[in-house]
Design an enzyme around this catalytic site. Structure first.
Site, PDB file in Angstrom:
ATOM      1  N   GLU A   1       0.838  -1.199   0.000  1.00  0.00           N
ATOM      2  CA  GLU A   1       0.000   0.000   0.000  1.00  0.00           C
ATOM      3  C   GLU A   1       0.871   1.247   0.000  1.00  0.00           C
ATOM      4  OE1 GLU A   1      -3.012  -0.081   3.010  1.00  0.00           O
ATOM      5  OE2 GLU A   1      -3.091  -2.273   3.057  1.00  0.00           O
TER       6      GLU A   1
ATOM      7  N   ILE B   1       0.754   8.395  -1.021  1.00  0.00           N
ATOM      8  CA  ILE B   1       1.476   9.434  -1.760  1.00  0.00           C
ATOM      9  C   ILE B   1       1.362  10.736  -0.981  1.00  0.00           C
ATOM     10  CG2 ILE B   1       1.681  10.640  -3.968  1.00  0.00           C
ATOM     11  CD1 ILE B   1       0.313   8.220  -5.270  1.00  0.00           C
TER      12      ILE B   1
ATOM     13  N   HIS C   1       0.896  13.854  -1.195  1.00  0.00           N
ATOM     14  CA  HIS C   1       0.347  14.859  -2.114  1.00  0.00           C
ATOM     15  C   HIS C   1      -1.170  14.820  -1.952  1.00  0.00           C
ATOM     16  CE1 HIS C   1      -0.100  17.310  -5.723  1.00  0.00           C
ATOM     17  NE2 HIS C   1      -1.056  16.478  -6.128  1.00  0.00           N
TER      18      HIS C   1
ATOM     19  N   TYR D   1      -8.597   5.003  -8.413  1.00  0.00           N
ATOM     20  CA  TYR D   1      -8.769   3.559  -8.601  1.00  0.00           C
ATOM     21  C   TYR D   1      -8.709   3.242 -10.094  1.00  0.00           C
ATOM     22  CZ  TYR D   1     -10.401   3.239  -3.750  1.00  0.00           C
ATOM     23  OH  TYR D   1     -10.503   3.287  -2.388  1.00  0.00           O
TER      24      TYR D   1
ATOM     25  N   LYS E   1       4.377  -2.641  13.271  1.00  0.00           N
ATOM     26  CA  LYS E   1       4.192  -2.614  14.727  1.00  0.00           C
ATOM     27  C   LYS E   1       2.716  -2.663  15.049  1.00  0.00           C
ATOM     28  CE  LYS E   1       7.144   0.967  15.498  1.00  0.00           C
ATOM     29  NZ  LYS E   1       7.633   2.177  16.109  1.00  0.00           N
TER      30      LYS E   1
ATOM     31  N   PHE F   1      -0.130  -1.004  17.584  1.00  0.00           N
ATOM     32  CA  PHE F   1      -0.248   0.204  18.397  1.00  0.00           C
ATOM     33  C   PHE F   1      -1.393   0.077  19.383  1.00  0.00           C
ATOM     34  CE2 PHE F   1       2.012   1.462  14.614  1.00  0.00           C
ATOM     35  CZ  PHE F   1       3.056   2.194  15.153  1.00  0.00           C
TER      36      PHE F   1
HETATM   37  P1  ADP Z   1      -8.777   1.254   0.082  1.00  0.00           P
HETATM   38  O1  ADP Z   1      -9.083   0.350   1.256  1.00  0.00           O
HETATM   39  O2  ADP Z   1      -9.712   1.030  -1.080  1.00  0.00           O
HETATM   40  O3  ADP Z   1      -7.329   1.170  -0.338  1.00  0.00           O
HETATM   41  P2  ADP Z   1      -8.144   3.836   1.294  1.00  0.00           P
HETATM   42  O4  ADP Z   1      -8.919   4.471   2.397  1.00  0.00           O
HETATM   43  O5  ADP Z   1      -6.792   3.252   1.649  1.00  0.00           O
HETATM   44  O6  ADP Z   1      -9.078   2.749   0.617  1.00  0.00           O
HETATM   45  O7  ADP Z   1      -7.986   4.923   0.134  1.00  0.00           O
HETATM   46  C1  ADP Z   1      -7.168   4.617  -0.975  1.00  0.00           C
HETATM   47  C2  ADP Z   1      -7.572   5.353  -2.242  1.00  0.00           C
HETATM   48  O8  ADP Z   1      -7.573   6.774  -2.031  1.00  0.00           O
HETATM   49  C3  ADP Z   1      -6.553   5.130  -3.352  1.00  0.00           C
HETATM   50  O9  ADP Z   1      -6.822   3.950  -4.077  1.00  0.00           O
HETATM   51  C4  ADP Z   1      -6.713   6.386  -4.209  1.00  0.00           C
HETATM   52  O10 ADP Z   1      -7.690   6.178  -5.211  1.00  0.00           O
HETATM   53  C5  ADP Z   1      -7.193   7.435  -3.231  1.00  0.00           C
HETATM   54  N1  ADP Z   1      -6.179   8.446  -2.837  1.00  0.00           N
HETATM   55  C6  ADP Z   1      -6.417   9.784  -2.782  1.00  0.00           C
HETATM   56  N2  ADP Z   1      -5.328  10.454  -2.383  1.00  0.00           N
HETATM   57  C7  ADP Z   1      -4.351   9.528  -2.161  1.00  0.00           C
HETATM   58  C8  ADP Z   1      -2.992   9.636  -1.721  1.00  0.00           C
HETATM   59  N3  ADP Z   1      -2.418  10.833  -1.425  1.00  0.00           N
HETATM   60  N4  ADP Z   1      -2.268   8.478  -1.596  1.00  0.00           N
HETATM   61  C9  ADP Z   1      -2.846   7.283  -1.884  1.00  0.00           C
HETATM   62  N5  ADP Z   1      -4.121   7.130  -2.301  1.00  0.00           N
HETATM   63  C10 ADP Z   1      -4.892   8.236  -2.447  1.00  0.00           C
HETATM   64 MG    MG Z   2      -5.700   1.370   1.048  1.00  0.00          MG
END
Ligand code: ADP
Ligand code: MG
Length: 156
Positions: free
Chosen positions: A80, A83, A85, A92, A108, A110
């Site tokens: 996972e 990013i 940013h 997706y 870890k 928590f």
């Molecule tokens: P999931 O369980 O589906 O992975 P998350 O809550 O981890 O859900 O959110 C992940 C999704 O959020 C990514 O697949 C992407 O489409 C979106 N996303 C938006 N901003 C970011 C970011 N800065 N880094 C990673 N994913 C991001």
């Molecule tokens: Mg995720």
């Protein structure tokens, strides 16, 4: 942990298992099972830093977790990428390209959500510092991120 690094990898962003990372303000883009299977089987679980790019967008700093996948009863890994940013929209189905450069710490458990979140914030700060070093900044300009048909794909 460093033996396989830097590690270049590209693959589709898929739905995760809804751990609510986004609600914590730390969304993690999950790679498909197929991409995860292409990783070296002996790569250490834990938190890493590197560079990431969605589609042919800009290259950003990232922190990455390689962990045990609860969906598969912890017999398979999940990979996972958070990013560093702010994106306007979810991505997706898009192609995420990453280079994993360095290791921060092992996985870890928590005691509280607060402790988890503050550990992740520290990981993010550590990633930002590391990635500003000249030897790490260099990889940001790697052809891997600029040539869609770049020949290094999942290290094959
Ligand atoms: P999931 O369980 O589906 O992975 P998350 O809550 O981890 O859900 O959110 C992940 C999704 O959020 C990514 O697949 C992407 O489409 C979106 N996303 C938006 N901003 C970011 C970011 N800065 N880094 C990673 N994913 C991001
Ligand atoms: Mg995720």
């Amino acid at each position: 942990a460093m033996r396989h690094l830097p590690y270049f990898c590209r693959g589709e962003v898929v739905k995760g298992f809804g751990r609510g990372s986004k609600e914590l303000g730390i969304p993690t883009a999950n790679f498909s099972e197929q991409v995860v299977e292409s990783f070296p089987s002996d790569i250490s679980t834990g938190i890493y830093y590197g560079w990431a790019c969605v589609g042919n967008g800009d290259v950003h700093k990232m922190v990455l977790s390689i962990g045990w996948n609860p969906f598969y009863k912890n017999i398979k890994k999940s990979v996972e990428t958070h990013i560093i940013h702010t994106f306007k929209e979810d991505f997706y189905g898009e192609i995420l390209s990453i280079v994993i450069i360095g290791y921060i710490r092992p996985e870890k458990n928590f005691d509280s959500l607060e402790a988890l979140i503050s550990a992740i914030q520290e990981d993010i700060e550590e990633a930002k510092r590391q990635l500003d070093l000249p030897e790490h900044l260099k990889l940001r300009e790697d052809n891997f991120f600029h040539l869609p048909e770049g020949k290094i794909l999942n290290n094959h």
